[in-house]
Write a protein that holds these residues in place. Structure first.
Motif, PDB file in Angstrom:
ATOM      1  N   ASN A  10       0.825  -1.199   0.000  1.00  0.00           N
ATOM      2  CA  ASN A  10       0.000   0.000   0.000  1.00  0.00           C
ATOM      3  C   ASN A  10       0.859   1.248   0.000  1.00  0.00           C
ATOM      4  O   ASN A  10       0.587   2.205  -0.743  1.00  0.00           O
ATOM      5  N   ILE A  11       1.901   1.230   0.827  1.00  0.00           N
ATOM      6  CA  ILE A  11       2.815   2.386   0.853  1.00  0.00           C
ATOM      7  C   ILE A  11       3.432   2.583  -0.518  1.00  0.00           C
ATOM      8  O   ILE A  11       3.542   3.720  -1.013  1.00  0.00           O
ATOM      9  N   PHE A  12       3.797   1.457  -1.132  1.00  0.00           N
ATOM     10  CA  PHE A  12       4.397   1.497  -2.468  1.00  0.00           C
ATOM     11  C   PHE A  12       3.438   2.147  -3.466  1.00  0.00           C
ATOM     12  O   PHE A  12       3.815   3.019  -4.249  1.00  0.00           O
ATOM     13  N   HIS A  13       2.177   1.730  -3.427  1.00  0.00           N
ATOM     14  CA  HIS A  13       1.216   2.292  -4.379  1.00  0.00           C
ATOM     15  C   HIS A  13       0.952   3.757  -4.111  1.00  0.00           C
ATOM     16  O   HIS A  13       0.790   4.560  -5.034  1.00  0.00           O
ATOM     17  N   VAL A  14       0.889   4.103  -2.843  1.00  0.00           N
ATOM     18  CA  VAL A  14       0.637   5.506  -2.505  1.00  0.00           C
ATOM     19  C   VAL A  14       1.780   6.370  -2.988  1.00  0.00           C
ATOM     20  O   VAL A  14       1.573   7.517  -3.409  1.00  0.00           O
ATOM     21  N   SER A  15       2.978   5.828  -2.968  1.00  0.00           N
ATOM     22  CA  SER A  15       4.136   6.624  -3.385  1.00  0.00           C
ATOM     23  C   SER A  15       4.014   7.067  -4.828  1.00  0.00           C
ATOM     24  O   SER A  15       4.493   8.135  -5.208  1.00  0.00           O
ATOM     25  N   PHE A  16       3.337   6.234  -5.656  1.00  0.00           N
ATOM     26  CA  PHE A  16       3.118   6.656  -7.043  1.00  0.00           C
ATOM     27  C   PHE A  16       2.244   7.912  -7.098  1.00  0.00           C
ATOM     28  O   PHE A  16       2.472   8.837  -7.869  1.00  0.00           O
ATOM     29  N   LEU A  17       1.220   7.875  -6.258  1.00  0.00           N
ATOM     30  CA  LEU A  17       0.319   9.031  -6.227  1.00  0.00           C
ATOM     31  C   LEU A  17       1.049  10.284  -5.783  1.00  0.00           C
ATOM     32  O   LEU A  17       0.843  11.375  -6.318  1.00  0.00           O
ATOM     33  N   VAL A  18       1.894  10.091  -4.785  1.00  0.00           N
ATOM     34  CA  VAL A  18       2.657  11.236  -4.286  1.00  0.00           C
ATOM     35  C   VAL A  18       3.585  11.757  -5.360  1.00  0.00           C
ATOM     36  O   VAL A  18       3.679  12.958  -5.614  1.00  0.00           O
ATOM     37  N   ARG A  19       4.268  10.821  -6.034  1.00  0.00           N
ATOM     38  CA  ARG A  19       5.229  11.217  -7.064  1.00  0.00           C
ATOM     39  C   ARG A  19       4.555  12.002  -8.172  1.00  0.00           C
ATOM     40  O   ARG A  19       5.067  12.991  -8.691  1.00  0.00           O
ATOM     41  N   ASP A  20       3.387  11.540  -8.572  1.00  0.00           N
ATOM     42  CA  ASP A  20       2.708  12.189  -9.692  1.00  0.00           C
ATOM     43  C   ASP A  20       1.885  13.390  -9.280  1.00  0.00           C
ATOM     44  O   ASP A  20       1.247  14.024 -10.114  1.00  0.00           O
ATOM     45  N   GLY A  21       1.852  13.640  -8.005  1.00  0.00           N
ATOM     46  CA  GLY A  21       1.175  14.866  -7.577  1.00  0.00           C
ATOM     47  C   GLY A  21      -0.316  14.740  -7.440  1.00  0.00           C
ATOM     48  O   GLY A  21      -1.025  15.746  -7.418  1.00  0.00           O
ATOM     49  N   TYR A  22      -0.843  13.530  -7.332  1.00  0.00           N
ATOM     50  CA  TYR A  22      -2.291  13.382  -7.182  1.00  0.00           C
ATOM     51  C   TYR A  22      -2.733  13.547  -5.738  1.00  0.00           C
ATOM     52  O   TYR A  22      -3.899  13.760  -5.450  1.00  0.00           O
ATOM     53  N   VAL A  23      -1.748  13.385  -4.853  1.00  0.00           N
ATOM     54  CA  VAL A  23      -2.089  13.540  -3.430  1.00  0.00           C
ATOM     55  C   VAL A  23      -1.099  14.507  -2.801  1.00  0.00           C
ATOM     56  O   VAL A  23      -0.020  14.761  -3.350  1.00  0.00           O
ATOM     57  N   ASN A  24      -1.475  14.951  -1.673  1.00  0.00           N
ATOM     58  CA  ASN A  24      -0.673  15.939  -0.977  1.00  0.00           C
ATOM     59  C   ASN A  24      -0.332  15.411   0.410  1.00  0.00           C
ATOM     60  O   ASN A  24      -1.234  15.030   1.172  1.00  0.00           O
ATOM     61  N   LEU A  25       0.943  15.448   0.742  1.00  0.00           N
ATOM     62  CA  LEU A  25       1.372  15.010   2.061  1.00  0.00           C
ATOM     63  C   LEU A  25       1.638  16.223   2.940  1.00  0.00           C
ATOM     64  O   LEU A  25       2.223  17.202   2.489  1.00  0.00           O
ATOM     65  N   SER A  26       1.262  16.117   4.183  1.00  0.00           N
ATOM     66  CA  SER A  26       1.574  17.228   5.096  1.00  0.00           C
ATOM     67  C   SER A  26       1.561  16.741   6.535  1.00  0.00           C
ATOM     68  O   SER A  26       1.249  15.583   6.799  1.00  0.00           O
ATOM     69  N   TRP A  27       1.899  17.632   7.457  1.00  0.00           N
ATOM     70  CA  TRP A  27       1.869  17.284   8.891  1.00  0.00           C
ATOM     71  C   TRP A  27       0.569  17.821   9.498  1.00  0.00           C
ATOM     72  O   TRP A  27       0.054  18.826   9.087  1.00  0.00           O
ATOM     73  N   ASP A  28       0.101  17.052  10.494  1.00  0.00           N
ATOM     74  CA  ASP A  28      -1.014  17.633  11.249  1.00  0.00           C
ATOM     75  C   ASP A  28      -0.462  18.232  12.542  1.00  0.00           C
ATOM     76  O   ASP A  28       0.726  18.293  12.742  1.00  0.00           O
ATOM     77  N   GLU A  29      -1.400  18.685  13.408  1.00  0.00           N
ATOM     78  CA  GLU A  29      -0.931  19.419  14.595  1.00  0.00           C
ATOM     79  C   GLU A  29      -0.066  18.557  15.498  1.00  0.00           C
ATOM     80  O   GLU A  29       0.749  19.067  16.264  1.00  0.00           O
ATOM     81  N   ASN A  30      -0.228  17.249  15.439  1.00  0.00           N
ATOM     82  CA  ASN A  30       0.569  16.348  16.292  1.00  0.00           C
ATOM     83  C   ASN A  30       1.841  15.846  15.606  1.00  0.00           C
ATOM     84  O   ASN A  30       2.509  14.950  16.110  1.00  0.00           O
ATOM     85  N   ARG A  31       2.200  16.429  14.486  1.00  0.00           N
ATOM     86  CA  ARG A  31       3.366  16.005  13.709  1.00  0.00           C
ATOM     87  C   ARG A  31       3.216  14.569  13.186  1.00  0.00           C
ATOM     88  O   ARG A  31       4.167  13.844  13.045  1.00  0.00           O
ATOM     89  N   PHE A  32       1.971  14.179  12.919  1.00  0.00           N
ATOM     90  CA  PHE A  32       1.752  12.902  12.240  1.00  0.00           C
ATOM     91  C   PHE A  32       1.518  13.185  10.764  1.00  0.00           C
ATOM     92  O   PHE A  32       0.874  14.185  10.420  1.00  0.00           O
ATOM     93  N   PRO A  33       1.977  12.334   9.908  1.00  0.00           N
ATOM     94  CA  PRO A  33       1.763  12.591   8.478  1.00  0.00           C
ATOM     95  C   PRO A  33       0.305  12.373   8.090  1.00  0.00           C
ATOM     96  O   PRO A  33      -0.325  11.410   8.538  1.00  0.00           O
ATOM     97  N   VAL A  34      -0.215  13.311   7.311  1.00  0.00           N
ATOM     98  CA  VAL A  34      -1.566  13.173   6.814  1.00  0.00           C
ATOM     99  C   VAL A  34      -1.545  13.319   5.295  1.00  0.00           C
ATOM    100  O   VAL A  34      -0.641  13.922   4.725  1.00  0.00           O
ATOM    101  N   ILE A  35      -2.587  12.800   4.700  1.00  0.00           N
ATOM    102  CA  ILE A  35      -2.595  12.752   3.236  1.00  0.00           C
ATOM    103  C   ILE A  35      -3.962  13.219   2.761  1.00  0.00           C
ATOM    104  O   ILE A  35      -4.988  12.922   3.361  1.00  0.00           O
ATOM    105  N   ALA A  36      -3.933  13.976   1.675  1.00  0.00           N
ATOM    106  CA  ALA A  36      -5.199  14.472   1.122  1.00  0.00           C
ATOM    107  C   ALA A  36      -5.105  14.475  -0.389  1.00  0.00           C
ATOM    108  O   ALA A  36      -4.045  14.776  -0.946  1.00  0.00           O
TER     109      ALA A  36
END
Lengths: 251, 258
Positions: free
Chosen positions: A171-197
């Motif tokens: 799953n992480i592998f597949h998500v990385s494609f989305l991240v690479r191609d810019g379909y999703v956005n990675l960021s931090w939330d208030e607790n410094r946990f990674p969130v994805i949108a």
């Protein structure tokens, strides 16, 4: 006189035959005569030869006669030319070896070609599979995002599969494609946990303006267990495909 | 340059060993067309013939003159006599071998190669291949039997002699000698060591063994007589008839070589 002999040609013929036969017999008798002091007979000869050989041969080999003892004496009797042979042999030997090598190379090439064709088929299949998975994850993510009132989703909740570590990694592998191609956005939330949108569609078309953020993540089974506990993940958000059934491991 | 001038030049020019190979070939081919052989070409042909004879000698079968012409000389078949004489000379002087001509029918010539050297003392240092060794022993036994019996031996007598020695046994090849009968009637006849001829005018047909042409040249009667005397434990001179024959053959050979 001549007339008389012509009158009895059959007699003359028989006479001639008799003379012929008797002369042959005389010749053979003459040949058989021996004027030696010692007469030579076959029996004596072979008996003497046998006894000589038996004396010389070793005690062990009594059954068989060792004729090899006579070899050196025999060689003395002959003025024989030794066999002529070339030191390096015929030139053609080299060519034969090369032809075999060529055949082997061709065969090897053919085998490799055959092997590669099925590989190509599976590769394509795999690529299709990956694409399908990526699409699927995108859909899941978009649905979850909408459910979450358009707020970014916790990354780990999305990717972790509590039943299978292997599926998590996939799953992480597949998500990385989305991240690479810019379909999703990675960021931090208030607790410094990674969130994805997911990125809205209109923004994707202008993706050059997008900030592409990427995350480097390392995960092993221990961390996986800890994350499961921390986030209380009971159920996988990304349903695994049917092939992964064998990868499921019990806790 | 006229043809005559070129011909004279080629004869004198190539008397020494020349390193200008191209020039040689051009001149040689031209002079060959004229019907003469340059000495360079001659040498090449002679050397080829010698090599051909040496390699064909392995089997000990006769070398046909026709084969030499066909395989080596090819277009120069006309000078075959000259070339073969040259080859004989080379074989005698350089290799120490005698090329003997055998005439079966008139005009059909075969050749065989005999060693010119006498092997009286050096024989024990020579190592022959195993097949040759066993064949020599077998030949010594059979040829000596024929010799002591006056030059002819019937098939049955030969058979009984060999089986008494334990060499011949029906349907079984001997451990050391191999297929004895096949050797005697096939291989040795083809190699011209033995002659296996049918006795004329006998019905049912019977055969006899005689010495072959190669045996006449290669085999020393004196050595055979010495072997037989050794086996009997007597002196060779006691066999008067045979000893006379030995002396006569030696005298004939000496006269031939002069």
């Amino acid at each position: 006189m001549i007339n008389i002999s012509v009158q009895n040609p059959e007699d003359a013929l028989i006479d001639a035959k008799v003379v012929n036969a008797s002369s042959t017999v005389l010749k053979r008798s003459a040949q058989a005569l021996d004027t030696n002091l010692l007469s030579f007979t076959r029996e004596e000869y072979y008996k003497n030869t046998l006894s000589d050989l038996q004396e010389e041969s070793s005690v062990v080999r009594q059954g068989k006669l060792n004729f090899q003892k006579l070899a050196s004496k025999a060689a003395e009797c002959f003025s024989r030319t030794p066999p002529a042979s070339y030191v390096l042999g015929a030139f053609q030997v080299g060519e034969v070896a090369c032809a075999k090598k060529k055949e082997q190379k061709q065969r090897a090439k053919q085998e490799i070609e055959r092997k590669s064709q099925p590989e190509n088929v599976t590769c394509n299949k795999e690529e299709d599979d990956i694409e399908d998975s990526v699409h699927y994850i995108m859909n899941v993510l978009t649905a979850a995002y909408r459910q979450n009132k358009n707020k970014p989703i916790c990354f780990f909740k999305l990717v972790i599969n509590p039943d299978s570590f292997g599926a998590t990694v996939e799953n992480i592998f597949h998500v990385s494609f989305l991240v690479r191609d810019g379909y999703v956005n990675l960021s931090w939330d208030e607790n410094r946990f990674p969130v994805i949108a997911p990125v809205p569609r209109n923004a994707i078309e202008t993706k050059y303006e997008q900030q592409k953020r990427q995350m480097i993540l390392g995960i092993d089974m221990k961390k996986w267990e800890e994350l499961k506990k921390a986030f209380e993940i009971r159920e996988a958000m990304i349903k695994p495909r049917s092939i992964d059934a064998t990868q499921e491991s019990s806790n | 340059m006229n043809m005559f001038g070129m011909h004279m030049r080629s004869k004198t020019f190539f008397w020494r060993a020349s390193t200008i190979e191209e020039g040689n070939e051009i001149m040689a081919s031209k002079s060959a067309q004229e019907g003469h052989l340059s000495s360079q070409e001659e040498e090449n042909l002679i050397n080829d013939t010698v090599r051909y004879i040496l390699s064909h000698d392995n089997t000990k079968y006769a070398i046909k003159r026709q084969d030499i012409v066909k395989d080596v000389l090819k277009t120069y078949g006309g000078s075959s006599k000259y070339i073969i004489d040259g080859a004989t000379r080379v074989l005698k002087e350089i290799f120490g071998m005698k090329l003997v001509a055998v005439e079966q029918n008139s005009n059909v010539k075969h050749y065989m190669l005999i060693n010119n050297e006498k092997f009286s003392t050096d024989a024990r240092y020579m190592k022959w291949p195993k097949e040759v060794e066993s064949q020599q022993v077998l030949l010594m036994l059979t040829l000596s039997l024929i010799f002591m019996k006056g030059g002819v031996e019937s098939e049955e007598d030969m058979l009984s002699f060999l089986s008494n020695l334990g060499i011949m046994s029906k349907n079984r090849s001997h451990e050391y000698f191999g297929d004895v009968w096949k050797l005697l009637t096939g291989e040795f006849v083809r190699q011209m060591y033995l002659e296996h001829v049918r006795i004329p005018e006998l019905d049912p047909p019977k055969f006899e063994f005689r010495w072959g042409r190669r045996a006449e040249e290669e085999v020393s009667r004196r050595s055979l007589l010495e072997f037989v005397s050794l086996v009997y434990g007597t002196d060779p001179k006691n066999w008067t008839t045979q000893y006379q024959e030995v002396l006569q053959t030696e005298k004939n050979k000496r006269e031939k070589e002069m």
